[in-house]
Design a protein around this motif. Structure first.
Motif, PDB file in Angstrom:
ATOM      1  N   UNK B  82       0.860  -1.148  -0.186  1.00  0.00           N
ATOM      2  CA  UNK B  82       0.107  -0.043  -0.071  1.00  0.00           C
ATOM      3  C   UNK B  82       0.788   1.131  -0.072  1.00  0.00           C
ATOM      4  N   UNK B  83       1.920   1.376   0.746  1.00  0.00           N
ATOM      5  CA  UNK B  83       2.689   2.578   1.088  1.00  0.00           C
ATOM      6  C   UNK B  83       3.481   2.779  -0.289  1.00  0.00           C
ATOM      7  N   UNK B  84       3.988   1.580  -0.882  1.00  0.00           N
ATOM      8  CA  UNK B  84       4.693   1.863  -2.370  1.00  0.00           C
ATOM      9  C   UNK B  84       3.732   2.456  -3.368  1.00  0.00           C
ATOM     10  N   UNK B  85       2.438   1.962  -3.256  1.00  0.00           N
ATOM     11  CA  UNK B  85       1.530   2.490  -4.556  1.00  0.00           C
ATOM     12  C   UNK B  85       1.160   3.919  -4.075  1.00  0.00           C
ATOM     13  N   UNK B  86       0.744   4.378  -2.728  1.00  0.00           N
ATOM     14  CA  UNK B  86       0.271   5.600  -2.460  1.00  0.00           C
ATOM     15  C   UNK B  86       1.406   6.603  -2.830  1.00  0.00           C
ATOM     16  N   UNK B  87       2.895   6.227  -2.271  1.00  0.00           N
ATOM     17  CA  UNK B  87       3.805   7.308  -2.461  1.00  0.00           C
ATOM     18  C   UNK B  87       4.210   7.440  -4.125  1.00  0.00           C
ATOM     19  N   UNK B  88       4.479   6.178  -4.744  1.00  0.00           N
ATOM     20  CA  UNK B  88       4.866   6.312  -6.232  1.00  0.00           C
ATOM     21  C   UNK B  88       3.804   7.029  -6.957  1.00  0.00           C
ATOM     22  N   UNK B  89       2.532   6.656  -6.801  1.00  0.00           N
ATOM     23  CA  UNK B  89       1.485   7.359  -7.529  1.00  0.00           C
ATOM     24  C   UNK B  89       1.588   8.822  -7.281  1.00  0.00           C
ATOM     25  N   UNK B  90       1.530   9.280  -6.187  1.00  0.00           N
ATOM     26  CA  UNK B  90       1.677  10.694  -5.957  1.00  0.00           C
ATOM     27  C   UNK B  90       2.848  11.381  -6.678  1.00  0.00           C
ATOM     28  N   UNK B  91       3.994  10.563  -6.377  1.00  0.00           N
ATOM     29  CA  UNK B  91       5.195  11.165  -7.019  1.00  0.00           C
ATOM     30  C   UNK B  91       4.789  11.335  -8.445  1.00  0.00           C
ATOM     31  N   UNK B  92       4.672  10.344  -9.093  1.00  0.00           N
ATOM     32  CA  UNK B  92       4.397  10.172 -10.729  1.00  0.00           C
ATOM     33  C   UNK B  92       3.229  11.646 -10.876  1.00  0.00           C
ATOM     34  N   UNK B  93       2.399  11.631 -10.229  1.00  0.00           N
ATOM     35  CA  UNK B  93       1.287  12.567 -10.618  1.00  0.00           C
ATOM     36  C   UNK B  93       1.844  13.972 -10.271  1.00  0.00           C
ATOM     37  N   UNK B  94       2.626  14.183  -9.376  1.00  0.00           N
ATOM     38  CA  UNK B  94       3.359  15.451  -9.116  1.00  0.00           C
ATOM     39  C   UNK B  94       4.443  15.916 -10.245  1.00  0.00           C
ATOM     40  N   UNK B  95       4.857  14.815 -11.260  1.00  0.00           N
ATOM     41  CA  UNK B  95       5.768  14.949 -12.236  1.00  0.00           C
ATOM     42  C   UNK B  95       4.961  15.423 -13.552  1.00  0.00           C
ATOM     43  N   UNK B  96       3.547  15.327 -13.053  1.00  0.00           N
ATOM     44  CA  UNK B  96       2.691  15.574 -14.450  1.00  0.00           C
ATOM     45  C   UNK B  96       2.370  14.072 -15.341  1.00  0.00           C
ATOM     46  N   UNK B  97       2.800  12.830 -14.674  1.00  0.00           N
ATOM     47  CA  UNK B  97       2.479  11.837 -15.372  1.00  0.00           C
ATOM     48  C   UNK B  97       1.110  11.109 -14.891  1.00  0.00           C
ATOM     49  N   UNK B  98       0.899  10.058 -15.620  1.00  0.00           N
ATOM     50  CA  UNK B  98      -0.360   9.320 -15.166  1.00  0.00           C
ATOM     51  C   UNK B  98      -0.067   7.922 -14.987  1.00  0.00           C
ATOM     52  N   UNK B  99      -0.814   7.132 -14.464  1.00  0.00           N
ATOM     53  CA  UNK B  99      -0.352   5.948 -14.101  1.00  0.00           C
ATOM     54  C   UNK B  99      -1.508   4.852 -13.846  1.00  0.00           C
ATOM     55  N   UNK B 100      -1.507   3.631 -13.863  1.00  0.00           N
ATOM     56  CA  UNK B 100      -2.122   2.533 -13.259  1.00  0.00           C
ATOM     57  C   UNK B 100      -1.817   1.494 -12.652  1.00  0.00           C
ATOM     58  N   UNK B 101      -2.620   0.856 -11.869  1.00  0.00           N
ATOM     59  CA  UNK B 101      -2.158  -0.213 -10.909  1.00  0.00           C
ATOM     60  C   UNK B 101      -1.951  -1.520 -11.774  1.00  0.00           C
ATOM     61  N   UNK B 102      -0.941  -2.241 -11.777  1.00  0.00           N
ATOM     62  CA  UNK B 102      -0.997  -3.583 -12.298  1.00  0.00           C
ATOM     63  C   UNK B 102      -0.720  -4.714 -11.308  1.00  0.00           C
TER      64      UNK B 102
END
Lengths: 461, 461
Positions: B82-102
């Motif tokens: 959970x922590x990995x997902x939460x932190x890394x998605x927010x980092x990607x978002x903050x850089x203007x990127x998009x993401x999805x969970x796999x």
């Protein structure tokens, strides 16, 4: 009397020769032997009765007398063959009978005298084991059976022969590939009674080796379906003529009879009308000249080899042969096939080697360059395949081309006739052709594909 | 330069990532790693690049960066996942990127940043052999390749990957069942060069066991098509994902390439128009819901099991399955079969036991009493047969009944969808359906049934 006992009594009443038939046969037989003895007194050692007449194991309506002319071994082929024919035909004629020449391993005379069939057969009077011709064993067979078949067992032999005959299992000739009369007698001598024989046979496992005296023959012939050493000649398999399928039928007949014994097994049951069973079926008829004048064993050997050769060709080109049979009369010979389909799809799977095989690229090259390949090559289970256009989609068309081109392995004696054979795959056409050739009941039985003993089984309960 | 050398140079020029692509990828990768290092500084031990980006074996147009978050083994599942997902998605978002969970064995984040795909994957920093999750080996793989793959061999890996990719042999995922990137690197390390590898592989015999260190695994798994012990974990078969057919394709590809080397093998060749190759062919399409949102490996596992189950049912009822494949997009899932025939004759041969078998009379009883049996039982080769009316003469009709009745063995996850599947056996209907589902090229390639490398072979000389 037990239920089985009364069934067998009833059957016996139907199959034992009537008193008048026996008297008529004996009269003709004795008269002929007397005259032959006089006529051959200078050349032959003696004249004897052989076969089922001599052993008392003749079936009703099958009155047939074998008369053997015994020659000393010093007599040459001319006397043995030509002299026998000349003298015996003139004797038969002088008695008001008719005759024709027949050929087995050597020539003999088949005569017809007062409604009785008589076979006049020359043989050499040899010591046991010093056989010159195939029939030299026959007098020893007659002697063996007379000595070993107890009087009350004669009826058991009649029942066995009749049971086999009703289901086309009786006779060692190639057309039948079944049980000879002598084989029947040996089986009854061996097992004591029909009931005991059937009970044993119902548990036989193929290949069958009967008794320790047959083991030596089995070593030499591991694939013979059934072996019974001839007590007169231990080197000979009495059962050599019996095919795997006829043996299998006998085993199944034994099981069926024991489950539901009845007199029906001794009777022939007519086939049902084929209109009920032909819908959707795929038949192929090969119709050609009649050769009814040839020796039956030679002719049926040729028909069998040719029939197998045609079946192999059909299978090779994708037409799956389910079964086949042949019919022969004075009008024509017909070989009839039942196939999975007489018409196949345009395309066929063509299998190649595994991809790791050294010939894999040869398959690939051929597939890629062939005009007939419509898809592939692909790999399934490690193996190469492609999809090809089929060269022949009609079985009749295939055979028409391959037979006329001489490309099918057939017996030489039938090759020319088969080149001009009529090939029919339409059911109505086949029915019309076979009806006009007087082979309607052959067609009906072929379509029914059910042995007589199983029809008897269904009728019994 | 040799002929082969110039072919490979030409191929390399087409597959090596362009300078701009590398720069763009590195920029995004470095930026993301920097930000992740800050964000995970309290919980993770370190952040590393893994996979082909880290090893320099990335193909043109496949820019994908694996970033691993290394946790101490004391960290529990909540932090790990959970922590990995939460932190890394927010980092990607903050850089203007998009993401999805796999989801593979455990969840990870797939991000898209300035046109670059990045996978943020948590792993445990364990000693060699003390694996907790499947990806814990990955850093060791990266290290092993970096240490053992010589710089000049990087191009050989690119060539191998590209060669495999062009023929759908690259990738360990279930849909492909081919060669992983790590497997490619180990093969080049082992054989030195692509040419040497192909020359060896062209002589492989299945099953393949590579090197003495793989023998121990072979003893435990005699049927694995190919075994290569993982140098990082000798208990693991690096080649476990490779199916027999994909291995066979690689062997055949090696033979084809060595016979006619050319740059064509590195390129994809479009399928021919299917109107030329579909005449007379028998296809059956099973079309049902799209499940594109499910994890591909889970879904393709289900599709494979269901596809095999349907193939078994078709074969069981006499429809001979030549081959099958599946296609999946956002609109639908389609399993496509090629059969010998989608329509069968009314009748079928039904085989029974040998006549001497103890079950022979059971077969006879059933055959004699069955309304479906139109002929027999007869005996051929000692065995019983009869001719039965076929219950299903249409493949689509058969499947419609069996699938809706839940009588076909399919994966549970697809069972409901398959009950309502559309079943098509008319070629025009299938072409219409697959075109409307945007699966036209799948249909074309299915009909062509020819692997890309053999199309390349045909084009070369």
């Amino acid at each position: 009397m037990s239920r089985l006992g009364s069934i067998l009594s009833q059957a016996l009443a139907e199959i034992r020769p009537a008193k008048e038939e026996m008297e008529k046969t004996s009269k003709a037989a004795n008269l002929l032997r007397e005259r032959l003895s006089e006529a051959f007194s200078g050349t032959a050692l003696r004249i004897t009765f052989e076969g089922s007449y001599a052993k008392g194991t003749m079936l009703r309506g099958r009155s047939e007398v074998d008369i053997f002319i015994h020659y000393p071994v010093t007599v040459g082929w001319e006397v043995f063959s030509d002299h026998t024919i000349k003298i015996s035909t003139s004797v038969i004629s002088s008695l008001g009978g008719s005759y024709r020449l027949r050929f087995a391993e050597h020539p003999y005379v088949e005569g017809f005298l007062d409604g009785v069939t008589v076979n006049v057969v020359p043989c050499y009077a040899v010591d046991r084991g010093r056989w010159i011709t195939a029939v030299d064993r026959t007098p020893y067979h007659t002697e063996y059976v007379r000595k070993n078949l107890r009087p009350e067992q004669v009826d058991e032999v009649l029942l066995l022969k009749s049971l086999l005959m009703a289901s086309d299992l009786y006779g060692a000739e190639i057309r039948i590939a079944g049980f000879s009369g002598y084989m029947c007698e040996l089986l009854i001598i061996r097992y004591g009674s029909l009931e005991n024989l059937l009970s044993e046979a119902s548990r036989w496992r193929v290949p069958v080796t009967l008794g320790p005296e047959s083991e030596r023959l089995r070593e030499k012939d591991p694939y013979a379906p059934i072996i019974l050493a001839d007590p007169v000649d231990p080197e000979r398999n009495t059962a050599a003529a019996i095919s795997l399928d006829k043996l299998s039928h006998f085993i199944l007949l034994s099981k069926a009879f024991l489950r539901r014994p009845s007199v029906n097994y001794f009777r022939r049951h007519p086939p049902v009308d084929f209109t009920v069973s032909c819908r959707g079926r795929s038949l192929l008829a090969v119709s050609f000249d009649s050769f009814a004048e040839r020796s039956p064993d030679v002719l049926w050997g040729e028909i069998r080899r040719s029939g197998e050769g045609i079946a192999r060709a059909l299978n090779h080109y994708g037409f799956n042969v389910l079964r086949w049979d042949a019919c022969l009369n004075e009008l024509a010979t017909v070989i009839l096939y039942e196939l999975s389909d007489v018409r196949l799809g345009e395309l066929m799977l063509h299998g190649g080697p595994p991809a790791s095989n050294e010939r894999a690229m040869d398959f690939v090259e051929k597939a890629l360059s062939s005009q007939e390949v419509v898809a592939g090559p692909w790999i399934k289970g490690g193996r190469l395949y492609c999809l090809k256009r089929r060269r022949y989609t009609s079985a009749a068309e295939l055979l028409r081309e391959k037979l006329s081109g001489g490309e099918v392995s057939v017996a030489r004696g039938l090759a020319d006739a088969l080149k001009k054979a009529r090939l029919l795959e339409n059911l109505d056409e086949i029915a019309g052709e076979l009806t006009s050739l007087k082979m309607e009941s052959f067609l009906k039985e072929f379509l029914e594909a059910c042995p007589n003993y199983l029809k008897a089984y269904r009728l019994s309960s």
